[in-house]
Scaffold this active site. Structure first.
Site, PDB file in Angstrom:
ATOM      1  N   GLY A 227      56.208  62.923  56.931  1.00 58.62           N
ATOM      2  CA  GLY A 227      55.184  63.315  57.896  1.00 58.62           C
ATOM      3  C   GLY A 227      54.924  64.796  58.000  1.00 58.62           C
ATOM      4  CD  GLU A 267      61.894  57.508  54.531  1.00 59.95           C
ATOM      5  OE1 GLU A 267      60.803  57.306  55.094  1.00 59.95           O
ATOM      6  OE2 GLU A 267      62.770  56.652  54.427  1.00 59.95           O
ATOM      7  N   PRO A 268      59.778  63.043  52.680  1.00 62.79           N
ATOM      8  CG  PRO A 268      60.253  65.194  51.947  1.00 62.79           C
ATOM      9  CD  PRO A 268      60.888  63.884  52.245  1.00 62.79           C
ATOM     10  NE  ARG A 270      50.190  64.810  54.793  1.00 61.63           N
ATOM     11  CZ  ARG A 270      49.117  64.023  54.814  1.00 61.63           C
ATOM     12  NH1 ARG A 270      48.024  64.413  54.233  1.00 61.63           N
ATOM     13  NH2 ARG A 270      49.160  62.864  55.435  1.00 61.63           N
ATOM     14  NE  ARG A 310      44.633  62.668  52.846  1.00 60.65           N
ATOM     15  CZ  ARG A 310      44.466  63.697  53.638  1.00 60.65           C
ATOM     16  NH1 ARG A 310      43.729  64.715  53.256  1.00 60.65           N
ATOM     17  NH2 ARG A 310      45.049  63.718  54.817  1.00 60.65           N
ATOM     18  CE1 TYR A 314      43.724  57.799  57.008  1.00 60.02           C
ATOM     19  CE2 TYR A 314      43.712  59.169  55.052  1.00 60.02           C
ATOM     20  CZ  TYR A 314      44.142  58.046  55.718  1.00 60.02           C
ATOM     21  OH  TYR A 314      45.004  57.189  55.096  1.00 60.02           O
ATOM     22  CB  CYS A 341      25.829  52.674  46.256  1.00 58.42           C
ATOM     23  SG  CYS A 341      25.206  53.107  44.641  1.00 58.42           S
ATOM     24  CE1 TYR A 370      50.375  58.877  51.281  1.00 53.46           C
ATOM     25  CE2 TYR A 370      50.322  61.155  52.037  1.00 53.46           C
ATOM     26  CZ  TYR A 370      50.987  59.950  51.908  1.00 53.46           C
ATOM     27  OH  TYR A 370      52.262  59.819  52.401  1.00 53.46           O
TER      28      TYR A 370
END
Ligand code: LLP
Length: 418
Positions: A227, A267-268, A270, A310, A314, A341, A370
């Site tokens: 995170g 647990e990285p 990113r 992304r 988001y 489209c 991601y």
């Protein structure tokens, strides 16, 4: 390194523009040096003696990237049976892989625990009951949802009222079920969201895990999940990982002094790969419109939400710069739009950019996490190729998809002749 030198973007020794010419666009490019650097930053920040980094491979599961992390000594956070299988096939040690799934079926547990021998991090009371029946007298880990979370978007918050984990109010029941089947709870885990910049929140969660640990006894590892937020916009703040690492290490050292030696897992995903990837794309169509008193400039490129979802999903910000003439003054405001489209296929909205010509190469930055891993074949468009830069060498680590990859031609021929 990924940087603008002179007036052009470079990845290691290579000019981005040359890579685009050589391998075609769209193209994902990763920088090995940055991946290694990010990993070493984590080791430096978390000085606790019994630290294990479990790279979260959902961020980017290209096997070449995974093998860099394996060689650095990383373990793996896996969330699907095939992520676990990939880790095993690449030679990650089994005891450094943790499977954290949601809605996990008995068949999946039989495969992961039974066939592959990998520990399961339990997500619900129902799963614990089913696990106990299948694998009595074994070790498990439990994912705790501490009741709060954070993320860069509401879709990436996993603590609080979400589908994830076992709530503190359910711990007694979890202990009872574990006793019934002779299970040993060896790990306590949390992952409260993705894109977090707040150190305190981790500490609050960690304290909850440590409290449960002292009540249970015999815990072998505490896992605080991933995170860790990274900057995306120019001027964005960075997660203070040195402070986080220091405070977390301090709490664990105190625990170890008072109770017993426990491993710390993080647990990285990113943080390790996010800034180490760029997506190169070619400008195909520059469209200026004027309608109902409104003016708008669209810069249309040869990639889109199929390759990088992304921004659409988001509203995420990714910096976009021309590969050459990167420092030209930003004179226009435009939407950078994809070739899918859907009107939501916008890679950057109302973005201040230099004047862009058709045929130019643009680089979308910070897409190592991601990006490719969330890509799709929507509109029946193949996924891009991926290349890895290691200083002055370049390697194609996944070729561009073809028609045959997407459609089984033999089947097609028999359908055509029906
Ligand atoms: N551990 C678990 C159990 C996870 O579910 C995740 C991410 C991580 C670790 C790694 O989180 P990270 O360090 O990468 O933030 N697609 C979203 C992010 C979703 C993350 C899902 N779980 C995005 O593009 O922002």
């Amino acid at each position: 390194m990924i940087e603008v030198a002179g007036d052009s973007l470079y990845i290691g020794c290579f000019e981005a523009e040359d890579l685009a010419k050589r391998f075609g666009t769209p193209l994902y490019v990763y920088d090995e040096e940055l991946i290694r650097y990010n990993y070493s930053r984590l080791l430096r920040a978390f000085r606790y003696k019994w630290l294990e980094i479990l790279y979260s491979c959902k961020a980017n599961s290209n096997p070449w990237i995974l093998s860099i992390l394996r060689d650095l000594g990383s373990g793996l956070d896996a969330v699907s049976p095939l992520e676990v299988l990939l880790g095993i096939k690449l030679g990650f040690p089994k005891d450094k892989i943790l499977f954290t799934g949601v809605n996990v079926s008995d068949e999946e547990m039989l495969f992961i625990r039974g066939e592959l021998g990998v520990m399961i991090n339990i997500d619900s009371l129902s799963q614990l009951e089913r696990y106990g029946r299948l694998f009595p007298e074994t070790k498990v880990s439990i994912r705790i949802n501490p009741g709060f979370g954070r993320g860069h978007h509401r879709y990436t918050i996993t603590g609080g009222i979400t589908k994830f984990g076992i709530y503190p109010s359910q711990i007694e029941k979890a202990i009872e079920t574990s006793r019934k089947y002779g299970l040993k709870i060896a790990g306590l885990h949390m992952h409260i969201g993705s894109g977090i910049y707040d150190v305190e929140l981790y500490l609050k969660g960690l304290e909850i895990l440590l409290n449960i640990a002292t009540r249970l006894g015999g815990i072998e590892f505490i896992d605080i999940g991933g995170g860790l937020g990274i900057p995306y916009r120019p001027g964005d703040r960075e997660m203070d990982i040195d402070l986080l690492g220091f405070k977390v290490s301090e709490l664990l050292e105190e625990f170890t002094r008072r109770y017993w030696e426990v491993k710390l897992r993080i647990e990285p995903g990113r943080y390790i790969v996010g800034n180490a990837g760029v997506l190169l794309t070619r400008v195909i169509d520059v469209k200026e419109i004027e309608h109902a008193g409104e003016k708008k400039l669209f810069i249309g490129v040869d990639t889109g939400m199929n390759h990088l979802i992304r921004p659409a999903l988001y509203d995420a910000y990714h910096e976009i710069i021309p590969a050459r003439g990167s420092n030209r003054p930003r004179e226009v405001i435009a939407d950078v739009v994809g070739n899918i489209c859907e009107s939501g296929d916008i890679l950057a909205r109302d973005r201040r950019l230099p004047r862009i010509e058709e045929g130019e190469i643009l680089a979308i930055l910070d897409v190592g996490a991601y990006g490719y891993s969330m890509s799709s074949n929507y509109n029946l468009r193949p996924r891009p190729a991926e290349v890895l830069i290691s200083g002055c060498s370049v390697k194609l680590i996944r070729r561009r998809e073809t028609f045959e990859d997407l459609i089984r031609t033999a089947e097609l021929e028999s359908l055509a002749s029906r």
